[in-house]
Write a protein that holds these residues in place. Structure first.
Motif, mmCIF file in Angstrom:
data_model
loop_
_atom_site.group_PDB
_atom_site.id
_atom_site.type_symbol
_atom_site.label_atom_id
_atom_site.label_comp_id
_atom_site.label_asym_id
_atom_site.label_seq_id
_atom_site.Cartn_x
_atom_site.Cartn_y
_atom_site.Cartn_z
ATOM 1 N N ILE A 140 16.222 -0.447 47.317
ATOM 2 C CA ILE A 140 16.679 0.124 48.362
ATOM 3 C C ILE A 140 16.156 -0.697 49.857
ATOM 4 C CG2 ILE A 140 16.642 1.856 50.060
ATOM 5 C CD1 ILE A 140 17.146 3.983 48.088
ATOM 6 N N SER A 194 24.224 6.914 38.422
ATOM 7 C CA SER A 194 24.726 6.709 39.626
ATOM 8 C C SER A 194 25.833 7.475 39.943
ATOM 9 C CB SER A 194 24.986 5.062 39.779
ATOM 10 O OG SER A 194 25.945 4.725 38.798
ATOM 11 N N GLU A 250 21.406 4.132 48.788
ATOM 12 C CA GLU A 250 21.111 4.391 47.223
ATOM 13 C C GLU A 250 22.291 3.982 46.374
ATOM 14 O OE1 GLU A 250 20.901 6.992 49.762
ATOM 15 O OE2 GLU A 250 18.758 7.056 49.903
#
Length: 191
Positions: free
Chosen positions: A168, A69, A158
């Motif tokens: 999502i 991430s 996202e």
């Protein structure tokens, strides 16, 4: 190289022992993390303490960061958990709302209200702020978090999915339901 790439390069430098690279990340994100913490603790000094604790936790855990991430999404999640833990440790409950009325002006459409200073427009603006704050306050935690991350922090779907650890599609649904609930409460004021 985009923001995410720059952050990842800084993270890799920290992982290789360059502590100054972490200072750059702190400088880049400290204001956002302090603002986030303030929404939970409602005290500037405490917010700074929570932010500092979040960065310390992030630094200690940076060896485990793999870049799945964005760094900001990762530190944001750490900061939220740190703020909630801080409130629990001090015998307080996390707030029902991640926003206060001053944040409501950031919503699209509210900026046009600032152009008018007639008493009627000032009253309407204040009513809209209170209605939005109340609507957000009444949302369940998952919807409130999703709308806050999207509208106030500007995260992508996202990034929100990663921060909230859900698909999502679930993020889209939560944001849609949150907006719909806020719109329903605003509609009588705007008709």
């Amino acid at each position: 190289m985009g923001e995410r790439g720059i952050d990842q390069a800084l993270v890799e430098r920290v992982q290789q022992g360059d502590k100054r690279a972490f200072d750059v990340l702190v400088l880049k994100y400290q204001n956002k993390i302090i603002q986030l913490a303030y929404r939970y603790v409602h005290d500037h000094d405490e917010a700074m303490d929570v932010a500092q604790e979040a960065f310390i936790k992030a630094y200690k855990s940076l060896g485990n960061f793999r870049g799945e991430s964005a760094f900001f999404t990762w530190i944001y999640r750490i900061a939220i958990n740190t703020a909630k833990n801080h409130l629990v440790a001090s015998g307080r409950r996390p707030p029902r709302s991640d926003l206060d009325a001053q944040d409501a002006e950031q919503y699209e459409g509210a900026s046009g209200l600032r152009e008018y200073d007639t008493p009627e427009h000032v009253l309407l603006r204040d009513e809209i702020k209170e209605t939005i704050a109340s609507a957000i306050n009444d949302l369940p935690d998952d919807l409130r978090t999703a709308i806050t991350l999207r509208e106030l922090e500007g995260l992508s779907y996202e990034e929100i999915a990663q921060a909230m650890e859900c698909p999502i599609g679930t993020v889209r649904s939560r944001i849609f339901r949150a907006r719909d609930a806020i719109d329903a409460k605003l509609r009588p004021l705007l008709d």
